[in-house]
Motif scaffolding. Structure first.
Motif, PDB file in Angstrom:
ATOM      1  N   LEU A   1       0.811  -1.212   0.000  1.00  0.00           N
ATOM      2  CA  LEU A   1       0.000   0.000   0.000  1.00  0.00           C
ATOM      3  C   LEU A   1       0.851   1.273   0.000  1.00  0.00           C
ATOM      4  N   ALA A   2       2.138   1.128   0.232  1.00  0.00           N
ATOM      5  CA  ALA A   2       3.023   2.287   0.349  1.00  0.00           C
ATOM      6  C   ALA A   2       3.651   2.633  -1.002  1.00  0.00           C
ATOM      7  N   ASP A   3       4.061   3.877  -1.110  1.00  0.00           N
ATOM      8  CA  ASP A   3       4.765   4.320  -2.301  1.00  0.00           C
ATOM      9  C   ASP A   3       6.010   5.073  -1.853  1.00  0.00           C
ATOM     10  N   PRO A   4       7.191   4.555  -2.066  1.00  0.00           N
ATOM     11  CA  PRO A   4       7.505   3.295  -2.721  1.00  0.00           C
ATOM     12  C   PRO A   4       7.188   2.103  -1.813  1.00  0.00           C
ATOM     13  N   VAL A   5       7.033   0.934  -2.418  1.00  0.00           N
ATOM     14  CA  VAL A   5       6.709  -0.273  -1.663  1.00  0.00           C
ATOM     15  C   VAL A   5       7.802  -0.565  -0.640  1.00  0.00           C
TER      16      VAL A   5
ATOM     17  N   PHE B   1       3.894   3.086  10.556  1.00  0.00           N
ATOM     18  CA  PHE B   1       3.700   3.612   9.211  1.00  0.00           C
ATOM     19  C   PHE B   1       2.714   2.760   8.414  1.00  0.00           C
ATOM     20  N   HIS B   2       2.939   1.470   8.395  1.00  0.00           N
ATOM     21  CA  HIS B   2       2.080   0.547   7.652  1.00  0.00           C
ATOM     22  C   HIS B   2       0.910   0.110   8.538  1.00  0.00           C
ATOM     23  N   PRO B   3      -0.281  -0.075   7.976  1.00  0.00           N
ATOM     24  CA  PRO B   3      -1.475  -0.380   8.789  1.00  0.00           C
ATOM     25  C   PRO B   3      -1.356  -1.622   9.676  1.00  0.00           C
ATOM     26  N   LEU B   4      -0.704  -2.658   9.190  1.00  0.00           N
ATOM     27  CA  LEU B   4      -0.580  -3.875   9.994  1.00  0.00           C
ATOM     28  C   LEU B   4       0.610  -3.826  10.959  1.00  0.00           C
ATOM     29  N   HIS B   5       1.239  -2.672  11.041  1.00  0.00           N
ATOM     30  CA  HIS B   5       2.356  -2.451  11.962  1.00  0.00           C
ATOM     31  C   HIS B   5       2.018  -1.335  12.956  1.00  0.00           C
ATOM     32  N   THR B   6       0.734  -1.155  13.248  1.00  0.00           N
ATOM     33  CA  THR B   6       0.289  -0.108  14.162  1.00  0.00           C
ATOM     34  C   THR B   6      -0.106  -0.710  15.510  1.00  0.00           C
ATOM     35  N   THR B   7      -0.275   0.145  16.489  1.00  0.00           N
ATOM     36  CA  THR B   7      -0.601  -0.307  17.845  1.00  0.00           C
ATOM     37  C   THR B   7      -1.873  -1.155  17.913  1.00  0.00           C
ATOM     38  N   PRO B   8      -2.984  -0.767  17.269  1.00  0.00           N
ATOM     39  CA  PRO B   8      -4.174  -1.628  17.350  1.00  0.00           C
ATOM     40  C   PRO B   8      -3.930  -3.021  16.752  1.00  0.00           C
TER      41      PRO B   8
END
Length: 106
Positions: A47-51, A61-68
């Motif tokens: 989902l990031a640019d650049p990957v 930064f990445h959604p699956l690397h967040t506190t929740p």
């Protein structure tokens, strides 16, 4: 590929292997594979640019690397059926956090 990146990738395989060997030796292969499935959270890098950005910390930064998400991985360690995957996800995030620290110190 930098030395830091190479070590980071090796640790993502070696740490789950060590844990599987130490705690689930009788079912090492299955335990290791389930913990290696923790790499699936890196799909959010698409989902990031650049990957891939070697100087970007993925934690926060990445959604699956967040506190929740990390809290959900912790909850996954409670039921027996998802425990090894949850551990693998937490190990993955912990190694990513170590990499972030390493980037700051370098």
């Amino acid at each position: 590929m930098s030395l830091r990146a190479a070590i980071h990738l090796v640790l993502h395989a070696a740490v789950p292997a060590l844990l599987a060997w130490l705690f689930w030796r009788d079912r090492f292969g299955r335990a290791w594979m389930l913990m290696l499935a923790g790499w699936l959270i890196d799909l959010d890098h698409l989902l990031a640019d650049p990957v891939y950005a070697p100087d970007r910390c993925s934690i926060g930064f990445h959604p699956l690397h967040t506190t929740p998400a990390i809290a959900a991985y912790g909850l996954m360690t409670l039921p027996r059926k998802t425990r090894l995957l949850g551990i693998g996800l937490l190990v993955h995030v912990a190694l990513d956090a170590v990499d972030c620290l390493w980037m700051r110190c370098a």
